[in-house]
Write a protein that holds these residues in place. Sequence first.
Motif, PDB file in Angstrom:
ATOM      1  N   LYS A  34       0.825  -1.206   0.000  1.00 27.28           N
ATOM      2  CA  LYS A  34       0.000   0.000   0.000  1.00 27.28           C
ATOM      3  C   LYS A  34       0.866   1.265   0.000  1.00 27.28           C
ATOM      4  CE  LYS A  34      -3.087   2.530   3.008  1.00 27.28           C
ATOM      5  NZ  LYS A  34      -3.448   2.645   4.409  1.00 27.28           N
ATOM      6  N   ASN A  35       1.866   1.313   0.852  1.00 23.98           N
ATOM      7  CA  ASN A  35       2.644   2.540   1.033  1.00 23.98           C
ATOM      8  C   ASN A  35       3.747   2.733   0.008  1.00 23.98           C
ATOM      9  OD1 ASN A  35       1.176   3.382   3.262  1.00 23.98           O
ATOM     10  ND2 ASN A  35       2.476   2.262   4.683  1.00 23.98           N
ATOM     11  N   TYR A  36       4.260   1.665  -0.554  1.00 24.99           N
ATOM     12  CA  TYR A  36       5.414   1.762  -1.455  1.00 24.99           C
ATOM     13  C   TYR A  36       5.082   1.229  -2.846  1.00 24.99           C
ATOM     14  CZ  TYR A  36       7.713   2.361   3.025  1.00 24.99           C
ATOM     15  OH  TYR A  36       8.061   2.796   4.271  1.00 24.99           O
TER      16      TYR A  36
END
Length: 62
Positions: A34-36
Amino acid sequence: MFSNGQLIFAGIFVLVFAGILILSYKKDKKLHRKNYSGVKWIGITFISFVLILFLIKHFLKN
């Protein structure tokens, strides 16, 4: 150079440390996706830029 006890400790330490790293990564895998999500494109762009700089250097040198 190292005693048998030190070698055994180092081996166990490496195995346990690697196991903890693997478990932590598996636990956070969804969060990392999700974040990267766009990081691979930044990496590809950076590597391409460095390769272009090396090519320019090579062609201007000759």
